[in-house]
Design an enzyme around this catalytic site. Structure first.
Site, short mmCIF file in Angstrom:
data_model
loop_
_atom_site.label_atom_id
_atom_site.label_comp_id
_atom_site.label_asym_id
_atom_site.label_seq_id
_atom_site.Cartn_x
_atom_site.Cartn_y
_atom_site.Cartn_z
N ASP A 1 5.69 0.68 11.78
CA ASP A 1 4.47 0.00 11.34
C ASP A 1 4.42 -1.48 11.78
OD1 ASP A 1 3.59 2.32 10.25
OD2 ASP A 1 3.84 1.73 8.15
N LYS B 1 0.84 -1.21 0.00
CA LYS B 1 0.00 0.00 0.00
C LYS B 1 0.87 1.26 0.00
CE LYS B 1 -1.65 1.59 4.02
NZ LYS B 1 -1.28 3.01 4.18
N ASN B 2 1.88 1.28 0.84
CA ASN B 2 2.68 2.50 0.98
C ASN B 2 3.62 2.74 -0.20
OD1 ASN B 2 1.43 3.03 3.35
ND2 ASN B 2 3.20 2.65 4.68
N CYS C 1 -4.44 13.07 13.67
CA CYS C 1 -4.31 11.66 13.34
C CYS C 1 -4.16 10.88 14.63
CB CYS C 1 -3.08 11.49 12.45
SG CYS C 1 -2.54 9.81 12.27
N ARG D 1 -8.39 -0.45 5.38
CA ARG D 1 -7.57 0.56 4.69
C ARG D 1 -6.30 -0.04 4.11
NH1 ARG D 1 -5.54 4.55 8.46
NH2 ARG D 1 -4.18 4.74 6.67
N ARG E 1 1.63 14.50 13.30
CA ARG E 1 2.00 14.32 11.90
C ARG E 1 1.92 15.60 11.07
NH1 ARG E 1 -0.19 8.51 10.04
NH2 ARG E 1 1.61 8.56 8.68
C1 UD1 Z 1 4.91 6.96 6.29
C2 UD1 Z 1 4.05 5.73 6.14
C3 UD1 Z 1 3.58 5.24 7.50
C4 UD1 Z 1 4.79 5.03 8.42
C5 UD1 Z 1 5.66 6.27 8.44
C6 UD1 Z 1 6.96 6.04 9.19
C7 UD1 Z 1 3.00 6.03 3.99
C8 UD1 Z 1 1.77 6.35 3.23
N1 UD1 Z 1 2.90 6.08 5.31
O1 UD1 Z 1 4.12 7.98 6.88
O2 UD1 Z 1 2.89 4.02 7.33
O3 UD1 Z 1 4.33 4.76 9.73
O4 UD1 Z 1 6.03 6.66 7.11
O5 UD1 Z 1 7.67 4.98 8.65
O6 UD1 Z 1 4.03 5.71 3.42
N2 UD1 Z 1 7.32 14.78 10.35
C9 UD1 Z 1 7.41 16.13 10.64
N3 UD1 Z 1 7.17 17.03 9.64
C10 UD1 Z 1 6.86 16.64 8.37
C11 UD1 Z 1 6.77 15.26 8.07
C12 UD1 Z 1 7.01 14.35 9.08
O7 UD1 Z 1 7.69 16.51 11.78
O8 UD1 Z 1 6.66 17.51 7.51
C13 UD1 Z 1 7.56 13.78 11.41
C14 UD1 Z 1 6.33 12.94 11.72
O9 UD1 Z 1 5.45 13.58 12.63
C15 UD1 Z 1 6.96 11.69 12.29
C16 UD1 Z 1 8.24 11.55 11.47
O10 UD1 Z 1 8.50 12.84 10.95
O11 UD1 Z 1 7.28 11.86 13.65
C17 UD1 Z 1 8.18 10.55 10.35
O12 UD1 Z 1 7.02 10.80 9.59
P1 UD1 Z 1 6.92 10.45 8.03
O13 UD1 Z 1 8.06 9.62 7.62
O14 UD1 Z 1 6.67 11.71 7.29
O15 UD1 Z 1 5.61 9.57 8.00
P2 UD1 Z 1 4.59 9.49 6.81
O16 UD1 Z 1 5.32 9.72 5.54
O17 UD1 Z 1 3.39 10.32 7.11
#
Ligand code: UD1
Length: 421
Positions: A308, A22-23, A117, A400, A122
């Site tokens: 995850d 999915k991701n 969330c 999902r 996030r």
């Molecule tokens: C993706 C995955 C999710 C997984 C996560 C971490 C998808 C669709 N989802 O989520 O399943 O749990 O990676 O492996 O691929 N952060 C910030 N600012 C930002 C972006 C992120 O502070 O602009 C922080 C987040 O709050 C979190 C960390 O960075 O603490 C990692 O988040 P991120 O890697 O962005 O997660 P997702 O891409 O949302």
């Protein structure tokens, strides 16, 4: 609303075919916004998040059609709209993945802020900061990110303060149509990001450093790309979930259509717990152990142990002998499944970002609630070894991201049924 009724304890046996990730599929669908042809994607998991993003593509004026359950063709040539509305984005945070490609292709777009969330705040600040460095003017108005770059995006040097998976994917897609070279330092190295880079590279976008934390992307200056058909990589989190389901129930199970090299952090921890494996290029068989040993886990970015898989290992640790610790480093609120596992009889103490599990505990069936996608699968894994009947409610979370979960587990011998409240 549907719920799952699981009667345990049961052992599992046999083979299970792992679906597409999915991701990986989500950014790859967003990537079709960069294409000037109809893009055919195989091994697409049939799960709700995918349908949600396809619906968003449709809302933007794109079209899609399924050739079979797991093969879709997407055409975004005649897009008419560049606004991703709250109605869709609120149901799936990953919708933010359309921001980079829409902005680089059209020079403007509006994407709803994803909002809160269950597993933490996030934010998307890193996505926005990077796009601003590439020349975008971004304002937040009435709950929407309004982004403009009338003359197109320009290559820039992006340094991510924190590793972000969808942030990296968004910048890669923005950079693909930008003018000049974009470099990303501290890029995510997840296999899902690697596949996005590889598909773009095969489509003529020059990308260096694939699979490393330093990427260089040479943009086409708004020339759309021709994307050849490809298959989504296997889902390493789904695979890891079935490994935990087998491990906790002392079962021998074979995973088919899997990439063992994407699962090394997970299999490493399972080996520490005493499980053994037979591994080929695309199959893995897990064998039980006489005594499940306790384990210490810290979640990290790839190639570290995936957040995850944290909930599923917490369920598994309830059957380990001794004290296990699991520290969650990525998301501040990702332990809501602890109280549900406690309802089943698990001995878990939570202190800050660390869960301490004392095992083994005899679990007993009861009503539990799925609280987020991966937490839900932890409930199912635990319910399968709990004595008696467990009802797992709010399984829309599971739908999902897990394709045919009850069919796959049922075929392995679980007594699992989907019922309606
Ligand atoms: C993706 C995955 C999710 C997984 C996560 C971490 C998808 C669709 N989802 O989520 O399943 O749990 O990676 O492996 O691929 N952060 C910030 N600012 C930002 C972006 C992120 O502070 O602009 C922080 C987040 O709050 C979190 C960390 O960075 O603490 C990692 O988040 P991120 O890697 O962005 O997660 P997702 O891409 O949302």
């Amino acid at each position: 609303m549907d719920y799952l009724e699981i009667t345990g304890p049961t052992k599992l046996h046999g083979n299970v075919k792992i679906s597409g990730a999915k991701n990986a599929a989500l950014p790859l669908i967003a990537m079709t916004l960069l294409a000037n042809n109809t893009v055919k994607i195989g091994n697409m998991p049939s799960v709700v998040d995918i349908k949600t993003l396809l619906k968003l593509i449709e809302n933007l004026g794109g079209t899609f059609s399924f050739k079979d359950e797991n093969t879709v063709e997407i055409n975004t040539c005649c897009l008419t709209n560049t606004k991703a509305t709250y109605e869709i984005v609120k149901t799936m945070r990953a919708s933010i993945l359309v921001l980079g490609p829409l902005l680089s292709r059209f020079g403007h777009c509006e994407v709803s802020l994803p909002g809160g969330c269950a597993i933490g705040q996030r934010p998307i600040d890193l996505h926005l900061k990077a796009l601003e460095q590439m020349g975008a003017k971004i304002t937040i108005h009435a709950g929407y990110v309004q982004a403009e770059a009338p003359d197109g995006l320009k290559g820039a040097h992006i340094i991510f303060d924190k590793i972000t998976v969808t942030g990296t994917a968004n910048v890669i897609m923005a950079a693909a149509l930008a003018k000049g070279k974009t470099t990303i330092t501290n890029a995510a190295r997840e296999p899902e990001v690697v596949q996005l880079c590889e598909v773009l590279k095969n489509s003529g976008v020059s990308i260096e450093g694939i699979g490393t934390a330093e990427l260089a992307i040479y943009g086409t200056d708004r020339r759309l790309v021709d994307i050849d058909p490809f298959d989504v990589i296997p889902d390493r989190i789904e695979a890891g979930t079935y490994l935990c389901a087998a491990g906790i129930s002392d079962s021998t199970v074979t995973l088919e259509n899997v990439r063992p090299d994407h699962l090394e952090a997970v299999t490493g921890k399972l080996e520490e717990m005493g499980f053994t494996f037979d591994i080929t290029e695309n199959t893995m068989t897990i064998h039980p152990t006489d005594t499940i040993k306790s384990v210490n886990i810290v979640t990290q970015e790839y190639p570290g142990f995936p957040t995850d898989m944290q909930a599923q290992f917490l369920a598994l640790a309830t059957q380990a002998h001794g004290t296990s610790t699991i520290e969650e480093r990525l998301f501040e609120n990702r332990f809501m499944h602890v109280s549900e596992l406690q309802r089943l009889g698990a001995d878990i103490k939570l202190s800050g970002h660390t869960a301490t599990v004392i095992g083994p505990s005899q679990l007993s069936g009861t009503d539990v609630m799925a609280t987020d996608l991966r937490a839900s699968s932890a409930m199912v894994i635990a319910a399968n070894i709990a004595e008696g009947v467990t009802q797992v409610h709010r399984i829309y979370h599971l739908d999902r991201g897990y394709e045919n979960l009850e069919k796959k587990l049922g075929d392995l011998g679980a007594k699992i049924e989907r019922l309606r409240e």
